[in-house]
Design an enzyme around this catalytic site. Structure first.
Site, PDB file in Angstrom:
ATOM      1  N   LYS A 173       0.822  -1.150   0.140  1.00 50.16           N
ATOM      2  CA  LYS A 173      -0.005  -0.149   0.018  1.00 50.16           C
ATOM      3  C   LYS A 173       0.854   1.213   0.117  1.00 50.16           C
ATOM      4  O   LYS A 173       1.516   1.504   1.035  1.00 50.16           O
ATOM      5  CB  LYS A 173      -0.955  -0.175   1.146  1.00 50.16           C
ATOM      6  CG  LYS A 173      -1.764   1.164   1.201  1.00 50.16           C
ATOM      7  CD  LYS A 173      -2.422   1.339   2.545  1.00 50.16           C
ATOM      8  CE  LYS A 173      -1.874   2.365   3.437  1.00 50.16           C
ATOM      9  NZ  LYS A 173      -1.607   3.649   2.842  1.00 50.16           N
ATOM     10  N   GLU A 246       9.995   1.101  10.555  1.00 46.65           N
ATOM     11  CA  GLU A 246      10.847   2.006  10.091  1.00 46.65           C
ATOM     12  C   GLU A 246      10.294   3.375  10.249  1.00 46.65           C
ATOM     13  O   GLU A 246       9.178   3.696   9.586  1.00 46.65           O
ATOM     14  CB  GLU A 246      11.459   1.998   8.644  1.00 46.65           C
ATOM     15  CG  GLU A 246      12.242   0.698   8.475  1.00 46.65           C
ATOM     16  CD  GLU A 246      13.630   0.561   9.116  1.00 46.65           C
ATOM     17  OE1 GLU A 246      14.041   1.859   9.606  1.00 46.65           O
ATOM     18  OE2 GLU A 246      14.407  -0.260   9.151  1.00 46.65           O
ATOM     19  N   CYS A 280      13.487  10.699   6.343  1.00 45.59           N
ATOM     20  CA  CYS A 280      13.606  10.306   7.923  1.00 45.59           C
ATOM     21  C   CYS A 280      14.997  10.584   8.464  1.00 45.59           C
ATOM     22  O   CYS A 280      15.239  10.771   9.771  1.00 45.59           O
ATOM     23  CB  CYS A 280      13.563   8.885   8.056  1.00 45.59           C
ATOM     24  SG  CYS A 280      14.118   7.565   6.924  1.00 45.59           S
ATOM     25  N   GLU A 377      10.469  16.374  15.295  1.00 41.76           N
ATOM     26  CA  GLU A 377      10.900  16.064  13.884  1.00 41.76           C
ATOM     27  C   GLU A 377      10.325  17.046  12.973  1.00 41.76           C
ATOM     28  O   GLU A 377       8.892  17.099  12.746  1.00 41.76           O
ATOM     29  CB  GLU A 377      10.623  14.649  13.346  1.00 41.76           C
ATOM     30  CG  GLU A 377      10.881  14.268  11.917  1.00 41.76           C
ATOM     31  CD  GLU A 377      10.499  13.091  11.586  1.00 41.76           C
ATOM     32  OE1 GLU A 377       9.469  12.437  11.898  1.00 41.76           O
ATOM     33  OE2 GLU A 377      11.427  12.353  10.994  1.00 41.76           O
TER      34      GLU A 377
HETATM   35  P1  NAD Z   1       2.293   8.301   8.100  1.00 42.95           P
HETATM   36  O1  NAD Z   1       2.898   7.413   9.393  1.00 42.95           O
HETATM   37  O2  NAD Z   1       1.606   9.374   8.337  1.00 42.95           O
HETATM   38  O3  NAD Z   1       1.919   7.330   7.014  1.00 42.95           O
HETATM   39  C1  NAD Z   1       2.948   6.306   6.547  1.00 42.95           C
HETATM   40  C2  NAD Z   1       2.103   5.057   5.909  1.00 42.95           C
HETATM   41  O4  NAD Z   1       0.939   4.550   6.798  1.00 42.95           O
HETATM   42  C3  NAD Z   1       0.997   5.698   4.918  1.00 42.95           C
HETATM   43  O5  NAD Z   1       0.976   4.875   3.883  1.00 42.95           O
HETATM   44  C4  NAD Z   1      -0.481   5.870   5.541  1.00 42.95           C
HETATM   45  O6  NAD Z   1      -1.625   5.886   4.487  1.00 42.95           O
HETATM   46  C5  NAD Z   1      -0.333   4.694   6.375  1.00 42.95           C
HETATM   47  N1  NAD Z   1      -0.970   4.758   7.623  1.00 42.95           N
HETATM   48  C6  NAD Z   1      -1.576   5.999   8.427  1.00 42.95           C
HETATM   49  N2  NAD Z   1      -2.207   5.585   9.613  1.00 42.95           N
HETATM   50  C7  NAD Z   1      -2.099   4.423   9.425  1.00 42.95           C
HETATM   51  C8  NAD Z   1      -2.628   3.289  10.559  1.00 42.95           C
HETATM   52  N3  NAD Z   1      -3.471   3.928  11.710  1.00 42.95           N
HETATM   53  N4  NAD Z   1      -2.430   2.083  10.420  1.00 42.95           N
HETATM   54  C9  NAD Z   1      -1.804   1.599   9.221  1.00 42.95           C
HETATM   55  N5  NAD Z   1      -1.392   2.556   8.405  1.00 42.95           N
HETATM   56  C10 NAD Z   1      -1.462   3.776   8.382  1.00 42.95           C
HETATM   57  O7  NAD Z   1       3.964   8.931   7.699  1.00 42.95           O
HETATM   58  P2  NAD Z   1       4.314   9.673   6.408  1.00 42.95           P
HETATM   59  O8  NAD Z   1       3.859  11.197   6.876  1.00 42.95           O
HETATM   60  O9  NAD Z   1       3.835   9.026   5.097  1.00 42.95           O
HETATM   61  O10 NAD Z   1       5.806   9.819   6.379  1.00 42.95           O
HETATM   62  C11 NAD Z   1       6.555  10.581   7.167  1.00 42.95           C
HETATM   63  C12 NAD Z   1       7.300   9.991   8.502  1.00 42.95           C
HETATM   64  O11 NAD Z   1       7.779   8.684   7.937  1.00 42.95           O
HETATM   65  C13 NAD Z   1       8.478  10.674   9.067  1.00 42.95           C
HETATM   66  O12 NAD Z   1       7.990  10.634  10.483  1.00 42.95           O
HETATM   67  C14 NAD Z   1       9.593  10.069   8.628  1.00 42.95           C
HETATM   68  O13 NAD Z   1      10.620  10.203   9.299  1.00 42.95           O
HETATM   69  C15 NAD Z   1       9.260   8.616   8.645  1.00 42.95           C
HETATM   70  N6  NAD Z   1      10.036   7.667   7.927  1.00 42.95           N
HETATM   71  C16 NAD Z   1      10.643   6.934   8.297  1.00 42.95           C
HETATM   72  C17 NAD Z   1      11.658   6.271   7.425  1.00 42.95           C
HETATM   73  C18 NAD Z   1      12.663   5.011   8.007  1.00 42.95           C
HETATM   74  O14 NAD Z   1      13.092   4.374   7.257  1.00 42.95           O
HETATM   75  N7  NAD Z   1      12.827   4.827   9.311  1.00 42.95           N
HETATM   76  C19 NAD Z   1      11.644   6.427   5.937  1.00 42.95           C
HETATM   77  C20 NAD Z   1      10.841   7.484   5.696  1.00 42.95           C
HETATM   78  C21 NAD Z   1      10.085   8.225   6.465  1.00 42.95           C
END
Ligand code: NAD
Length: 481
Positions: A173, A246, A280, A377
């Site tokens: 997804k 992650e 990230c 962040e």
């Molecule tokens: P997010 O947590 O809002 O969303 C990530 C994904 O999860 C999306 O596909 C979203 O639709 C889905 N999602 C949202 N709520 C959910 C739930 N309750 N259950 C299951 N899935 C759900 O994150 P974002 O805003 O898309 O990304 C930014 C964040 O991701 C930042 O905090 C960044 O640091 C982190 N990030 C981490 C890494 C890593 O490898 N550690 C890499 C990239 C981004």
């Protein structure tokens, strides 16, 4: 291949294109115009995708690993062959400049290619006259992969490559902010992979929770924010799904006084601002020794003024807009908070007039340690620059966070920097660079930055169950008299 941005985007379920139960608009963050509509996967359609993945699992897990390696290479080849249209589509929905979008797609291809060379080990644990014992790593089943919007393709391939190589099937997804390129890749891979091995679904806010609680999904591999990661883990616990998380980071860069200021300024700039700071492992707090604070600040500002912020589709743009309105407003809120508290911006600090979610490159001069911009962040192009004196004190500050994703140390003295690296509470520590990742280096977060790792053998084995088999040898036949 040309990609018609207005084309019908479809889910990939069981190797077929399936229209969504509904559709939702995907916006171009550079102009807030609709790029296209993405299919909205219903709960029933998710059930169908999971069923397709389950149906494909017995044959795929029994497929010799050599064939699964070939499949990864085929994915890599498909991404590389279509990089031009995919890059344009990715820029349109994500906002990043074309060159960076190309890096995201080709990075995904490279990841598949590099991971395809890994072996899944079998360890002999006992080999005696009585018994033979060995520990194997067997596929888990159906993996639910959930990706964020900042690097939609490479971060999806971080999951696809090891999961498929280990013999699992998948339902992937993408984020609702950036689903189109991933859906298009799903379309391109129909017929390249056996039906049902890689299913791709897009949808609204319910789809992720449906996946994490789905009884037919055996493991969740999630990349996103720490807040969502906690929800994912809680939801996955109902059936004790395996999880790899992650999550977010608040990486500190510690710049020692012995660096060549002019030389490191450009690298430090990109460590913080690449992808509009939406990484990230971006440098989100920069601690600079007091002896070089003023010249380094001046060098960073001078370099920043040479960098072009603009629509990623425009020639010469180096930094694009923030990807979505929610994140844009969050970054503006952090800027407003910094202004309210009277912190000094040496650059930026004003939102650009719309349309588009543009925030100019912003640098804040020595805000206090307990300020929101230091503690939270930001995930945007706003960097707090802090002055430090004692190395012990700055390491304590760098580690005083619930995050533990990455950190970097900048020094002309490599031995000293290596020694300091042992004191950093972060899953990855860089010296004289930041942000480099290798498919053969395990990548993961300490503390609330994650659980488990991606990449390398360690990451591959997260897509397996460990199984130990003991064979009691036959009793020796007594020799005939
Ligand atoms: P997010 O947590 O809002 O969303 C990530 C994904 O999860 C999306 O596909 C979203 O639709 C889905 N999602 C949202 N709520 C959910 C739930 N309750 N259950 C299951 N899935 C759900 O994150 P974002 O805003 O898309 O990304 C930014 C964040 O991701 C930042 O905090 C960044 O640091 C982190 N990030 C981490 C890494 C890593 O490898 N550690 C890499 C990239 C981004």
């Amino acid at each position: 291949m040309t990609i018609d941005f207005n084309a019908n985007y479809t889910l990939t379920i069981g190797g077929r294109g399936v229209a969504g139960a509904g559709a939702f608009p995907v916006l171009n963050p550079a102009n807030e115009q609709v790029v296209a509509h993405a299919p909205d996967c219903s709960r029933t359609q998710l059930d169908e995708a999971v069923a397709a993945a389950r149906a494909a699992f017995p044959a795929w897990s029994a497929t010799p690993i050599a064939k699964r390696r070939e499949a990864l290479l085929a994915i890599a080849g498909t991404l590389a062959a279509n990089v031009e249209p995919l890059k344009r589509l990715l820029t349109a929905e994500q906002g990043k400049p074309h060159a960076d979008a190309m890096g995201d797609v080709l990075g995904g291809a490279y990841w598949c290619q590099a991971m395809s060379g890994l072996d899944i080990p079998v360890t002999v644990v006992e080999d005696s006259a009585e018994r033979k014992g060995e520990t194997r790593h067997v596929p888990i089943g159906v993996v639910g992969a959930i990706a964020p919007w900042n690097f939609p393709i490479i971060l999806a391939m971080f999951k696809v490559a090891p999961a498929l190589l280990a013999g699992n099937t998948m339902v992937l997804k993408p984020s609702p902010f950036t689903p189109l390129t991933t859906l298009k890749i799903g379309e391109l891979l129909r017929g390249v992979l056996p039906d049902g091995v890689l299913n791709i679904v897009s949808g609204g806010d319910d789809l992720g929770p449906w996946m994490t609680s789905h009884p037919g999904i055996d493991k969740i591999s999630f990349t996103g924010s720490t807040a969502t990661g906690k929800k994912v883990m809680a939801s996955a616990s109902s059936s004790l799904k395996r999880v790899t998380l992650e999550l977010g980071g608040n990486d500190a860069a510690i710049v020692l006084p012995d660096v060549d200021v002019e030389q490191v300024a450009e690298q430090l700039f990109w460590a913080a601002f690449r992808n509009t700071g939406q990484i990230c492992i971006a440098t989100k707090r920069m601690y600079v020794h007091k002896d070089i604070y003023e010249p380094l600040k001046a060098a960073l500002v001078a370099y920043a003024k040479t960098v072009k912020v603009g629509d990623g589709a425009e020639q010469g743009s180096q930094i694009g807009p923030i990807n979505n309105k929610m994140q844009y407003q969050r970054v503006l809120e952090l800027i407003a908070d910094a202004k309210d508290k009277g912190y000094k911006f040496v650059l930026g600090g004003e939102a650009s007039p719309g349309p588009g979610y543009f925030v100019p490159i912003s640098i804040i001069d020595n805000p206090p340690e307990d300020s929101r911009i230091v503690q939270e962040e930001q995930f945007g192009p706003v960097l707090p620059l802090m002055k430090y004196d004692s190395i012990d004190e700055v390491i304590a500050k760098a580690n005083a966070t619930d995050y533990g994703l990455g950190a970097s140390i900048w020094s002309a003295d490599e031995d000293r920097a290596l020694e300091l690296s042992t004191r950093m509470a972060a899953g990855t520590v860089w010296i004289n660079e930041a942000g480099h990742l290798s498919p053969l280096g395990a990548f993961g977060g300490m503390k609330q930055s994650g659980l488990g790792v991606e990449g390398a053998l360690e990451g591959l084995l997260e897509y397996t169950n460990t199984q130990t088999v003991y064979l009691k040898r036959k009793a020796p036949v007594p020799a005939a008299e």
